[in-house]
Enzyme design. Structure first.
Site, PDB file in Angstrom:
ATOM      1  N   GLN A   1       0.823  -1.208   0.000  1.00 62.97           N
ATOM      2  CA  GLN A   1       0.000   0.000   0.000  1.00 62.97           C
ATOM      3  C   GLN A   1       0.857   1.258   0.000  1.00 62.97           C
ATOM      4  OE1 GLN A   1      -3.310   0.072   2.766  1.00 62.97           O
ATOM      5  NE2 GLN A   1      -2.742   2.069   3.531  1.00 62.97           N
TER       6      GLN A   1
ATOM      7  N   SER B   1       0.894   6.734   2.690  1.00 62.30           N
ATOM      8  CA  SER B   1       1.595   7.755   3.473  1.00 62.30           C
ATOM      9  C   SER B   1       2.831   8.276   2.747  1.00 62.30           C
ATOM     10  CB  SER B   1       2.044   7.180   4.819  1.00 62.30           C
ATOM     11  OG  SER B   1       0.937   6.861   5.601  1.00 62.30           O
TER      12      SER B   1
ATOM     13  N   GLU C   1     -10.876  -2.208   5.611  1.00 65.64           N
ATOM     14  CA  GLU C   1      -9.939  -2.608   6.649  1.00 65.64           C
ATOM     15  C   GLU C   1     -10.665  -3.095   7.897  1.00 65.64           C
ATOM     16  OE1 GLU C   1      -6.992   0.407   7.181  1.00 65.64           O
ATOM     17  OE2 GLU C   1      -5.452  -1.116   7.404  1.00 65.64           O
TER      18      GLU C   1
ATOM     19  N   SER D   1       4.474  -1.157   4.128  1.00 66.45           N
ATOM     20  CA  SER D   1       4.685  -2.427   4.802  1.00 66.45           C
ATOM     21  C   SER D   1       4.894  -3.539   3.786  1.00 66.45           C
ATOM     22  CB  SER D   1       3.454  -2.704   5.661  1.00 66.45           C
ATOM     23  OG  SER D   1       3.621  -3.867   6.396  1.00 66.45           O
TER      24      SER D   1
END
Lengths: 392, 351
Positions: free
Chosen positions: A128, A131, A246, A163
């Site tokens: 993903q 950020s 999520e 991550s």
């Protein structure tokens, strides 16, 4: 209101448990019980593929795309049995729980055909790219730029906290595609292959010594023109839709991981006598209660079919589990005492409980810090005025 | 597995919320507080017009034959209004008689409980003496004890039914911090007392129903404390802004909601586990009682703080919630006691 499962569902539970236990006692016994997300990545990719072959990878998806069209109760059962069998966490969590559902909901038929079967089969691992160094809590201020040029997207910028990017195949990236746009406008949601010269992934060593997260640099990185989900400028809506996934059934699997951690604490407290300390007993009971309430909160949220109103259980879930787990880490160290401050070997490698203590400091930060969560709860859940925005 | 209200349960919730909001007003509750702690009009309407006093009492005995989930829905709505009603005694006595009463006791008392015709109170004592059908001993902290028509009294694994006005029974009422549920002390001196058929089943049933009642009341009270504070946060302006726009204020409201959502899961988990006879029920009941009580106290305390000076006045209802919350925290086992009970289940005995 009914909490119990039907006899058919209990049969399904036995089927799940049989298969999972068989795998963990057989070909995949070497990965049983692994808790660290970065351990044995190649074997765990093979595990993803095994799940795919046996159609256990994403049972809630439609059959057409590699799932089983499983009911909510069946998904709950599978998540519980998965963790109970000591199966390690999914290295393709992002693909199965976030990318897949996003493509299913917002993607074109062509995109579904291109991505979903391979995600389900464990052949495409996603990470993903949300950020950035200057867009953490304030996600809408992303600066990574995307432009259409010569029939493809060209992307420049930097993502952070990606991550497992170092073991992934694809990344979805929120990019600013409208020159001069600000905030949530002018963003586009792109899917990019990671294996290309324009993308560089560098690990970030965390406080526990592990490196699950990465910085990902884009220098004229490219992807085909049809790699966007939704329309140009639609990126914020897609990203928010993705975040809503999520809070799905995967939270129950996550909770079973918490169950294992609490059980380790209970075992440690019994072994070293801390279980006789009345204050420790109170805190262990409180942790036990908190974990049960998390389960029933998740079941409430999953059982809720009225989406016209704000779902309080869903809105408060992130801060609830994150805070619970951070407290659990502190409880773990209080139970272990000074023994918890020594590694087992010479390397800076931690056992489950000290690692929990260190890692859980991230829980109250990623995916929306506790402070941001409180803003969201007060604003969306209770209708309080929004925080004033500064000038960019 | 479906952890949400059925259509019927949602309808009951809507009905009782409307009923208590309309009937158990602040004015009615305050009138009860100034007198003997009973809102008679609401109590009468609950039994007769609404016909829901017997919501969890079996149909064979004149009740609606529904479960603890439905009772919790009722108690939550009553708790939201801090209604001055003997619901706790109703819940506990009803369950005690159903689980352990003799057939005659059930036939005589359950229909009267279901119609709201009688008020019941339940209490326990460490030791009593029983001789020739007469009971001697004392029972403290009996909720709504001065108004009860019938008492279910327990000691050890024995339980008795005692009628108000029985010879040798002295009932002393106390001025109580929570005036919506005043305590009384019972002194018995050779008082006629009829044994229940199965004392330990009766007392276990009473405790379970009592914990559900208190936890559900606490949930309703906590939610009301939050709702009223949210309303105030919108209208009260300081420094030229609604005070709800200050982050320090918003975050406390958010903390209340986070706890309330968990308390909601706890109450309905426990009630449903009890109805289904789940082996989780015992843990769930302890969890629900201590978690909901602590949540209510935290929310009621915040209600005062977030209202500022007005929240400290007698005129404002915040103190009704605050005092009710404090009382619930201690009744039928403190938070520490319930958590230790959970600890025993997972860790064994401490020593």
């Amino acid at each position: 209101m009914r909490l119990g499962f039907t006899p058919e569902e209990e049969l399904f539970r036995a089927e799940c448990a049989d298969w999972l236990n068989g795998q963990m006692a057989g070909e995949f016994r070497d990965i049983r019980g692994i808790t660290k997300l970065t351990a044995a990545p190649e074997r765990r990719k093979e595990w993803e593929q095994r799940l795919g072959e046996a159609r256990w990878s994403c049972i809630g998806w439609p059959e057409q795309w590699g799932g089983r069209g499983a009911s909510l109760a069946q998904q709950v059962i599978f998540a519980e049995e998965y963790a109970r069998a000591g199966v390690p966490g999914r290295v393709n969590h992002i693909g199965i729980e976030l990318a897949g559902p996003t493509i299913l909901t917002f993607g074109t038929d062509e995109q579904k055909r291109r991505f979903l079967p391979d995600i389900a089969a464990g052949k495409t691992i996603f990470c993903q790219g949300f950020s950035e160094p200057n867009a953490g809590s304030d996600l809408a201020s992303v600066r990574t730029k995307g432009r259409l040029e010569g029939g493809q997207w060209v992307v420049n910028g930097q993502k952070i906290w990606t991550s497992l990017a170092h073991i992934s195949d694809w990344i979805f990236v929120v990019t600013r595609t409208e020159e001069g746009s600000q905030g949530p406008k002018g963003l586009t949601f792109l899917m990019m292959p990671l294996d290309q010269p324009g993308i560089e992934v560098r690990g970030i060593t965390q406080i526990n010594g592990d490196a699950e997260f990465n910085e990902t640099f884009f220098t004229d990185a490219t992807c085909p023109a049809d790699s966007l989900i939704g329309a140009v400028g639609d990126g914020w809506r897609i990203a928010m839709g993705l975040l809503a996934f999520e809070r799905g059934v995967s939270t129950l699997g996550q909770q079973m991981g918490f169950r294992n951690e609490l059980d380790e604490i209970i075992a440690a407290a019994r072994a070293n006598g801390a279980a006789k300390n009345p204050l420790i007993r109170q805190r262990i009971a409180q942790a036990e209660i908190g974990l049960r309430l998390m389960r029933y909160g998740a079941l409430r949220m999953l059982s809720n079919t009225d989406h016209s109103k704000i779902d309080g259980a869903a809105l408060t879930y992130k801060i609830q589990w994150a805070t619970w787990r951070r407290n659990l880490g502190e409880l773990a160290m209080d139970v272990l005492g000074q023994a918890g401050e020594l590694t087992e070997g010479a390397d800076y490698e931690w056992g489950v409980l000290p690692n929990l203590f260190l890692y859980s400091r991230a829980d109250t930060i990623y995916g929306g810090t506790n402070q941001i969560q409180r803003n969201l709860i007060a604003e969306r859940g209770l209708g309080m005025p929004r925080e004033p925005r500064g000038q960019a | 597995m479906h952890f949400a209200f059925t259509d019927e349960q949602a309808m009951i919730a809507e009905t009782v919320r409307g009923f208590f909001a309309e009937s158990a007003t602040s004015q009615a509750t305050r009138a009860a507080m100034a007198a003997d702690g009973l809102d008679r009009a609401t109590w009468a309407a609950l039994g007769s017009e609404l016909g829901l006093a017997g919501i969890a009492i079996p149909e064979a005995h004149g009740g609606a034959g529904l479960g603890m989930v439905e009772f919790a829905i009722l108690a939550e709505a009553a708790g939201a209004q801090v209604a001055a009603l003997p619901l706790l005694g109703l819940a506990m006595a009803g369950r005690a008689l159903e689980r352990g009463g003799t057939a005659e006791q059930q036939a005589e008392w359950l229909p009267q409980l279901a119609s709201g015709a009688v008020i019941a109170a339940v209490a326990g004592a460490d030791s009593v003496t029983e001789a020739d059908g007469g009971l001697t001993g004392s029972f403290a902290f009996v909720p709504h004890g001065a108004l009860a028509d019938v008492f279910i009294l327990g000691a050890g694994d024995r339980a008795w039914l005692v009628r108000a006005g029985a010879p040798g029974l002295t009932v002393t009422s106390h001025t109580t911090m929570d005036q919506t549920r005043p305590y009384a002390t019972l002194a018995l001196a050779g008082t006629p007392a009829a044994r229940l058929a199965d004392g330990s089943a009766a007392l276990a049933g009473a405790r379970e129903a009592g914990w559900i009642c208190l936890a559900a009341e606490a949930l309703g009270g906590a939610q009301a404390a939050l709702d009223r504070t949210v309303a105030y946060a919108r209208e009260r302006v300081q420094f030229g802004r609604p005070i709800g726009s200050f982050q320090a204020y918003k975050h406390r409201l958010a903390d209340m909601m986070i706890e309330i959502e968990q308390a909601r899961s706890a109450v309905y988990w426990a009630a449903c586990a009890l109805d289904e006879g789940s082996d989780e029920a015992a843990l769930a009941l302890h969890a629900a009682k201590c978690f909901a009580a602590d949540t209510f106290f935290m929310c009621a305390g915040n209600m005062i703080q977030l209202h500022g000076g007005i929240g400290f006045t007698w005129e404002h209802d915040a103190h009704l919630y605050f005092k009710r919350a404090r009382a619930i925290q201690t009744m039928l086992g403190s938070g520490e006691w319930h958590r230790e009970a959970v600890a025993k289940m997972i860790l064994g005995e401490a020593a």
